[in-house]
Structures are given as C-alpha cells and as structure tokens.
Write a protein that holds these residues in place. Structure first.
Motif, PDB file in Angstrom:
ATOM      1  N   SER A  66      -0.363  -2.381  -4.303  1.00 55.06           N
ATOM      2  CA  SER A  66       0.208  -3.571  -4.964  1.00 55.06           C
ATOM      3  C   SER A  66       1.574  -3.904  -4.370  1.00 55.06           C
ATOM      4  CB  SER A  66       0.363  -3.320  -6.468  1.00 55.06           C
ATOM      5  OG  SER A  66      -0.903  -3.143  -7.074  1.00 55.06           O
ATOM      6  N   ASN A  67       1.775  -5.189  -4.064  1.00 54.54           N
ATOM      7  CA  ASN A  67       2.990  -5.615  -3.363  1.00 54.54           C
ATOM      8  C   ASN A  67       4.181  -5.821  -4.286  1.00 54.54           C
ATOM      9  OD1 ASN A  67       1.165  -8.085  -3.933  1.00 54.54           O
ATOM     10  ND2 ASN A  67       3.141  -9.079  -3.596  1.00 54.54           N
ATOM     11  N   SER A  68       5.349  -5.953  -3.644  1.00 61.82           N
ATOM     12  CA  SER A  68       6.599  -6.176  -4.369  1.00 61.82           C
ATOM     13  C   SER A  68       6.822  -7.670  -4.591  1.00 61.82           C
ATOM     14  CB  SER A  68       7.773  -5.606  -3.561  1.00 61.82           C
ATOM     15  OG  SER A  68       7.933  -6.326  -2.355  1.00 61.82           O
ATOM     16  N   LEU A  69       7.825  -7.998  -5.385  1.00 62.95           N
ATOM     17  CA  LEU A  69       8.232  -9.384  -5.590  1.00 62.95           C
ATOM     18  C   LEU A  69       8.640  -9.997  -4.255  1.00 62.95           C
ATOM     19  CD1 LEU A  69       9.094 -11.645  -7.725  1.00 62.95           C
ATOM     20  CD2 LEU A  69      11.382 -10.657  -7.556  1.00 62.95           C
ATOM     21  N   GLY A  70       8.057 -11.158  -3.914  1.00 60.12           N
ATOM     22  CA  GLY A  70       8.473 -11.868  -2.713  1.00 60.12           C
ATOM     23  C   GLY A  70       7.812 -11.409  -1.426  1.00 60.12           C
ATOM     24  N   THR A  71       6.809 -10.523  -1.515  1.00 61.67           N
ATOM     25  CA  THR A  71       6.063 -10.119  -0.324  1.00 61.67           C
ATOM     26  C   THR A  71       4.574 -10.406  -0.558  1.00 61.67           C
ATOM     27  OG1 THR A  71       5.710  -7.841  -1.070  1.00 61.67           O
ATOM     28  CG2 THR A  71       7.724  -8.282   0.211  1.00 61.67           C
ATOM     29  N   ALA A  72       3.750  -9.984   0.391  1.00 57.63           N
ATOM     30  CA  ALA A  72       2.303 -10.128   0.261  1.00 57.63           C
ATOM     31  C   ALA A  72       1.657  -8.813   0.684  1.00 57.63           C
ATOM     32  CB  ALA A  72       1.821 -11.292   1.129  1.00 57.63           C
ATOM     33  N   MET A  73       0.348  -8.775   0.709  1.00 59.58           N
ATOM     34  CA  MET A  73      -0.346  -7.510   0.981  1.00 59.58           C
ATOM     35  C   MET A  73       0.022  -6.923   2.342  1.00 59.58           C
ATOM     36  SD  MET A  73      -4.263  -8.477   1.959  1.00 59.58           S
ATOM     37  CE  MET A  73      -4.682  -9.532   0.593  1.00 59.58           C
ATOM     38  N   ARG A  74       0.508  -7.768   3.279  1.00 57.22           N
ATOM     39  CA  ARG A  74       0.877  -7.264   4.608  1.00 57.22           C
ATOM     40  C   ARG A  74       1.997  -6.236   4.549  1.00 57.22           C
ATOM     41  NH1 ARG A  74       1.014 -12.507   5.285  1.00 57.22           N
ATOM     42  NH2 ARG A  74       3.185 -12.681   5.930  1.00 57.22           N
ATOM     43  N   MET A  75       2.746  -6.213   3.449  1.00 55.97           N
ATOM     44  CA  MET A  75       3.824  -5.218   3.339  1.00 55.97           C
ATOM     45  C   MET A  75       3.289  -3.786   3.406  1.00 55.97           C
ATOM     46  SD  MET A  75       5.022  -4.702  -0.620  1.00 55.97           S
ATOM     47  CE  MET A  75       6.111  -3.438  -0.040  1.00 55.97           C
ATOM     48  N   TRP A  76       1.980  -3.626   3.183  1.00 57.61           N
ATOM     49  CA  TRP A  76       1.363  -2.298   3.159  1.00 57.61           C
ATOM     50  C   TRP A  76       0.689  -1.942   4.478  1.00 57.61           C
ATOM     51  CZ3 TRP A  76       2.394   1.334  -0.152  1.00 57.61           C
ATOM     52  CH2 TRP A  76       2.771   1.026  -1.460  1.00 57.61           C
ATOM     53  N   ASP A  77       0.892  -2.723   5.540  1.00 59.67           N
ATOM     54  CA  ASP A  77       0.180  -2.476   6.807  1.00 59.67           C
ATOM     55  C   ASP A  77       0.250  -1.023   7.293  1.00 59.67           C
ATOM     56  OD1 ASP A  77      -0.783  -5.045   6.925  1.00 59.67           O
ATOM     57  OD2 ASP A  77       0.540  -5.716   8.529  1.00 59.67           O
ATOM     58  N   PRO A  78       1.449  -0.390   7.335  1.00 60.19           N
ATOM     59  CA  PRO A  78       1.486   0.980   7.873  1.00 60.19           C
ATOM     60  C   PRO A  78       0.654   1.966   7.055  1.00 60.19           C
ATOM     61  CG  PRO A  78       3.719   0.084   7.657  1.00 60.19           C
ATOM     62  CD  PRO A  78       2.796  -0.864   6.943  1.00 60.19           C
ATOM     63  N   GLN A  79       0.708   1.841   5.728  1.00 61.52           N
ATOM     64  CA  GLN A  79      -0.027   2.771   4.872  1.00 61.52           C
ATOM     65  C   GLN A  79      -1.537   2.484   4.903  1.00 61.52           C
ATOM     66  OE1 GLN A  79       3.050   1.375   3.782  1.00 61.52           O
ATOM     67  NE2 GLN A  79       3.999   3.303   4.359  1.00 61.52           N
ATOM     68  N   ALA A  80      -1.898   1.209   4.922  1.00 65.86           N
ATOM     69  CA  ALA A  80      -3.321   0.839   4.928  1.00 65.86           C
ATOM     70  C   ALA A  80      -4.010   1.399   6.167  1.00 65.86           C
ATOM     71  CB  ALA A  80      -3.476  -0.675   4.862  1.00 65.86           C
ATOM     72  N   LEU A  81      -3.312   1.332   7.290  1.00 65.77           N
ATOM     73  CA  LEU A  81      -3.846   1.834   8.562  1.00 65.77           C
ATOM     74  C   LEU A  81      -4.194   3.322   8.449  1.00 65.77           C
ATOM     75  CD1 LEU A  81      -4.219   0.473  11.327  1.00 65.77           C
ATOM     76  CD2 LEU A  81      -1.999   1.400  12.010  1.00 65.77           C
ATOM     77  N   ALA A  82      -3.299   4.078   7.811  1.00 68.66           N
ATOM     78  CA  ALA A  82      -3.504   5.524   7.682  1.00 68.66           C
ATOM     79  C   ALA A  82      -4.548   5.856   6.617  1.00 68.66           C
ATOM     80  CB  ALA A  82      -2.180   6.200   7.340  1.00 68.66           C
ATOM     81  N   LEU A  83      -4.578   5.081   5.535  1.00 65.06           N
ATOM     82  CA  LEU A  83      -5.434   5.407   4.393  1.00 65.06           C
ATOM     83  C   LEU A  83      -6.897   5.033   4.602  1.00 65.06           C
ATOM     84  CD1 LEU A  83      -3.055   4.226   1.518  1.00 65.06           C
ATOM     85  CD2 LEU A  83      -3.917   6.563   1.771  1.00 65.06           C
ATOM     86  N   ARG A  84      -7.142   3.971   5.377  1.00 66.36           N
ATOM     87  CA  ARG A  84      -8.511   3.434   5.381  1.00 66.36           C
ATOM     88  C   ARG A  84      -9.493   4.236   6.221  1.00 66.36           C
ATOM     89  NH1 ARG A  84      -6.437  -1.971   8.276  1.00 66.36           N
ATOM     90  NH2 ARG A  84      -6.594  -1.319  10.449  1.00 66.36           N
ATOM     91  N   HIS A  85      -9.021   5.308   6.894  1.00 65.28           N
ATOM     92  CA  HIS A  85      -9.955   6.157   7.642  1.00 65.28           C
ATOM     93  C   HIS A  85     -10.920   6.866   6.693  1.00 65.28           C
ATOM     94  CE1 HIS A  85      -7.977   5.378  11.365  1.00 65.28           C
ATOM     95  NE2 HIS A  85      -6.815   5.844  10.938  1.00 65.28           N
ATOM     96  N   ASP A  86     -10.404   7.397   5.599  1.00 62.25           N
ATOM     97  CA  ASP A  86     -11.286   8.145   4.705  1.00 62.25           C
ATOM     98  C   ASP A  86     -11.204   7.685   3.257  1.00 62.25           C
ATOM     99  OD1 ASP A  86      -8.764   9.083   4.273  1.00 62.25           O
ATOM    100  OD2 ASP A  86      -9.223  11.196   4.624  1.00 62.25           O
ATOM    101  N   ARG A  87     -10.653   6.471   3.044  1.00 61.52           N
ATOM    102  CA  ARG A  87     -10.628   5.902   1.684  1.00 61.52           C
ATOM    103  C   ARG A  87     -10.944   4.421   1.754  1.00 61.52           C
ATOM    104  NH1 ARG A  87      -7.003   9.839   1.614  1.00 61.52           N
ATOM    105  NH2 ARG A  87      -6.944  11.218  -0.190  1.00 61.52           N
TER     106      ARG A  87
END
Length: 257
Positions: free
Chosen positions: A25-46
């Motif tokens: 979930s994003n912060s005030l004033g951002t969008a889902m792209r704020m999570w790019d570094p974590q999404a890259l790491a997490l989506r291998h096995d989740r």
C-alpha cells in the motif's frame, strides 16, 4: 465492511498464482510504483498485489470525505475481488495506517503485517486542512518541494536525483482532490485504540531522519500491538523503502518468512 462504499482501485497482481499473497500500500502523494524495489524481490516466490490508493495514481477519485476506514474498506474489497482469503499487508505512511486499520478490523484476513514510516496519530488536523486547501487552490506543485524535502535525506537527494525525480512525478500527477481528501483523513485519524486488536505478527520500521513520522511514532505502535517487533534504521527519511531499499526489502522478506 458494512456501511462503507468501497472504491474499485487500480491494481496489479504479479507472481506465482498459487503462492502466498502480499499487498503493498502506497503513501500519501505516491502511487504503486513507489514499491518497485520491493515488488521485484517479492514476486519471485509470492503473489504481489499492488494498488493505487483511492484519489491517487490511476484509481478513481470518489467525492470526499474519506476516512481511514474507507481506505481500509477499499483494500478488503480488493482482496474479495481476487478471492484472497488471507494476505500479508505491507504499507508505508498512509499505506501503513490503512494496513493497521484492516489488521484491527478484519484480523481474519491478515497473515502478517509490516508498517513503515507510519503513525497511529498524526496532528494537528489544522495543518492537514491547510495543506488540502493549498493543493486545491494552487495544485500539487505548491507542496512538492516541501514534501520531497521530508521524504529523502539531503545526501540521498544529491546522490540519486533520478529516484527523487521519479517520486516527484508521482506526486505532481496525484489528483489534488484525492490528495486533499486523504489529507483530511490523516488529520482525523486516531488508530491508537485499534492497535491492541491486531493479531497478525507485526514488524514496525522507522528511519532515524524521518521528520514526518519520527521513530517515536513507530515505537508507540510497536509497544501497543501485541508481540510487535520494532526496527529503527540508522539512515533514511520518510520514503525509506526507496532510500535504503536493500535494508527494507531484507527486513520485509525476513518477517514474511
């Protein structure tokens, strides 16, 4: 969530179909792209479910007022839409507040919880009302420099202008009406009485140089949530998941197990 009309938020679901789900979930004033570094790491096995908070990014901008409960209902409705019974929730700032609300009010839906650079009580409401008024009158550019200065330390901003510029674009493209309505939700928020109802194993992350939600805010959450763990990072300001992505990603992965 009875009595609340949920909003159909813009979202992306990535990763192995049968894997456990983590929602970012994003912060005030951002969008889902704020999570790019974590999404890259997490989506291998989740399965990683990212979305734009109502009033942000490509999500709709329903008429105000909004409360944290409304934003929480949006998240629960998103889980329902994908037949996700339980998920781990991970939120920065406003996203952390929404994640805590869901973990307290729909505990059966939350497996594990990570909240970062967040607070159970932000004051004073007048300051949020003034900020809302400013963006409605003068647009998002009126707050951009002030906000970005709180989101990153000066050293990081000098070293990584590309990261700061990417976030600046997210901020400037946020609809002023959505931003203002979420400012009002933040001004009215008080989650302190909810924290004791959270049952999910919880990790609270704060950064030493965060002027928006200083470490004492994180410590107070960790003290009130049963069994919660607290991690204070020696570097970083408010958007610490982007300033020290490796550190935050490692903490998240370790907590999700």
């Amino acid at each position: 969530m009875p009595g609340m009309s949920a909003c159909d938020v813009h979202h992306v679901l990535e990763g192995p179909p049968s894997a456990e789900v983590v929602v970012l979930s994003n912060s005030l004033g951002t969008a889902m792209r704020m999570w790019d570094p974590q999404a890259l790491a997490l989506r291998h096995d989740r399965r990683v479910l990212r979305y734009d908070m109502r009033g942000h990014g490509r999500s709709p901008v329903p008429p105000p007022p909004y409360e944290i409960a409304d934003l929480g209902a949006d998240l629960v409705a998103l889980l329902d839409r994908h037949d996700i019974g339980r998920a781990s929730l991970c939120g920065v700032s406003l996203g952390g507040m929404v994640s805590m609300w869901v973990a307290a009010h729909a505990p059966e839906r939350v497996d594990r919880l990570v909240v970062c650079s967040t607070s159970a009580l932000l004051g004073p409401p007048e300051a949020w009302a003034q900020r809302a008024e400013l963006v409605l009158r003068d647009g998002m550019a009126a707050v951009a420099e002030t906000v970005l200065a709180r989101w990153f330390t000066p050293g990081f901003a000098a070293e990584r202008p590309d990261v700061v510029e990417g976030v600046r674009r997210q901020l400037l493209s946020t609809p002023p009406e959505g931003y203002a309505a979420c400012c009002a939700a933040l001004g009215a928020m008080d989650l302190r009485a909810d924290l004791g109802a959270i049952r999910a194993p919880t990790l609270v992350i704060s950064a030493a140089f965060d002027p928006s939600t200083p470490p004492e805010h994180g410590r107070a959450i960790a003290a009130a949530v049963p069994g919660a763990r607290f991690a204070e990072l020696e570097q970083g300001a408010h958007l610490v998941n982007l300033e020290t992505p490796e550190v935050v990603t490692a903490l998240v992965l370790a907590h999700l197990g």
